[in-house]
Design an enzyme around this catalytic site. Structure first.
Site, PDB file in Angstrom:
ATOM      1  N   LYS A   1      69.250  44.864 -71.819  1.00  0.00           N
ATOM      2  CA  LYS A   1      70.217  45.162 -72.642  1.00  0.00           C
ATOM      3  C   LYS A   1      69.692  45.865 -73.981  1.00  0.00           C
ATOM      4  CE  LYS A   1      74.447  45.687 -74.578  1.00  0.00           C
ATOM      5  NZ  LYS A   1      75.602  45.217 -74.913  1.00  0.00           N
TER       6      LYS A   1
ATOM      7  N   LYS B   1      73.725  45.692 -85.879  1.00  0.00           N
ATOM      8  CA  LYS B   1      73.336  44.452 -85.363  1.00  0.00           C
ATOM      9  C   LYS B   1      72.343  44.802 -83.831  1.00  0.00           C
ATOM     10  CE  LYS B   1      76.628  42.535 -82.522  1.00  0.00           C
ATOM     11  NZ  LYS B   1      76.013  42.247 -81.155  1.00  0.00           N
TER      12      LYS B   1
END
Lengths: 294, 294
Positions: free
Chosen positions: A174, A242
């Site tokens: 990811k 983030k």
């Protein structure tokens, strides 16, 4: 008759709510929880059961799905709020949030120490993929554990990849995915801002780039919104602040230099610092406009 | 009867030869020239006329197409070898090589000073596009000049864009295009090398990324060759050393910072410096392998 095992779903936000709904549609018994009462209410409206506490929502469940904001929230749900102890003794925890690989591996170890199983399974595909059950799911887990949770994953995504046996490997893939998304997005902004600086029509340039070897998913999706004054928000600048932070943490964990990701992160950070954190992530182009005075 | 005006084509390399052939196929009378005798021979084999000198090839032609290596070669052909003076008095020069916008504008001014017209028309699409007459052509020229050369451009490409009235605007859009190609390519290398470092299967990661929002034309085309030991060369590392150099020169001309392009350029430069300049450009991943010890 409901599909087994019973599922507890924590985190009913813009991603989690449609994912939990898709489990309901496939016949799973799902108990949902969200810290926000409106998240719980929305799930109840969709026919789901909710509970007043996480421990209550988790009681006896065979699968706990975490679609929370970060690893710290996952830890709080599992250990602070008592979800883990409330689950069935052989339950599987599926962490689907985007988290740093190291944090995922540490959580997995603590979960397994109680006899439960752990699946590291972050997703890609955004709200559209969550709603249409077409998410890409990158699972790191032993094959037999993946087999146990597979029906639940198949209810939420149509591209389930087994990337390796270890917790943290899903998170790494990811991170690799977000690295490319973030750099491709910032690169599209750099390209379109150069065209702006020279005074060439942005719409013509975008049409050319979208049909050439310069094209990317991010260019075609976010490029048009870079040319708008105040575009609708599909994903905020702060999400990439983030996520690229997680990418760099993954690199740090492996002692691997990721210079393009580091640079792209700076551009999103600067956009957030100028007060654009909640704006659509296409507005990272504002960092170039500020820098180059366009 | 041949289509008019007569065309002189200089630069019969891997791009120029098929482009000149496509002009022949559309019925243009084309005289071809290349410094390499084998380039001229290949064009003669295709039924084209060649000449022993550039001036001879250019005598009386209505259009001169330059598909040379760089702006300096274009200048040498036009002014050093006498092509410009040999052309018809109202001829149009079409510069289709990838050159810095400032150099293109300067050449255009000198061409126009002799009464001839100038079209800044770089291309995208590579050898495949050149052969199949599906090039993207980015033309900077006054509308009436573009109209004059349009049939010739349509013979070589199927996506002809009029990006502005000025010479240098086509070159700028090409630079913007190459900026994205180069950064997207280096980003794909950074992503796949991180997966390598962590020990996740590169083929699985590539499949995931190719179907997600992380995807780009460069990832899908070059990604598979990044996983090969010694892939065939479709475009060399040194082409990006040159093209990203032109991108940065375009930025310098506008006093615009292009940090991602500058960083990507360093990675291609380093690959070339390690002796990989003639390797396939997918091998920019070698810069990450060298840097991170994978």
């Amino acid at each position: 008759m409901a599909v087994t095992p019973a599922v507890t779903f924590v985190g009913l936000g813009s991603m989690g709510l449609p994912m939990a709904r898709n489990l309901l549609r496939r016949g799973f018994e799902v108990r949902g929880y969200d810290v926000r009462p409106e998240g719980r209410a929305a799930f109840a409206d969709a026919g789901g059961r909710t509970a007043g506490t996480i421990a209550e929502a988790s009681a006896g469940a065979g699968i706990l799905i975490l679609m929370v904001v970060n690893a710290a929230q996952g830890e709080e749900v599992l250990f602070g709020e008592g979800a883990l102890d409330a689950l069935a003794p052989d339950a599987a925890v599926i962490l689907m949030a985007t988290c740093p690989p190291g944090a995922v591996a540490a959580l997995a170890e603590r979960v397994r120490a109680t006899g439960r199983r752990f699946v590291d399974a972050p997703v890609s595909g955004g709200v559209v993929g969550a709603e249409s059950a077409t998410l890409t799911i990158m699972a790191g887990a032993p094959a037999e554990v993946l087999a146990y949770v597979r029906p639940a994953l198949d209810a939420m995504g149509d591209k389930v990849f087994h990337v390796g046996p270890q917790a943290g490997q899903g998170a790494t893939v990811k991170a690799v995915n977000q690295l490319l998304c973030g750099v491709n997005l910032a690169a599209a902004a750099e390209a379109l801002s150069l065209a702006e600086k020279v005074g060439v029509d942005g719409a013509v340039v975008l049409e050319i780039l979208s049909g050439s070897s310069a094209s990317s998913w991010m260019l075609r999706d976010r490029g048009p919104r870079m040319l708008e004054e105040a575009p609708r928000v599909t994903s905020a600048v702060d999400i990439f602040v983030k996520d690229l932070g997680i990418v760099l943490e993954a690199g740090r964990g492996e002692k691997a230099a990721l210079p393009l990701a580091a640079l792209a992160h700076q551009l999103f950070l600067a956009a957030s610092g100028r007060g654009e954190g909640a704006a659509d992530d296409s507005q990272v182009i504002g960092s170039y406009r500020a820098l180059n005075g366009t």
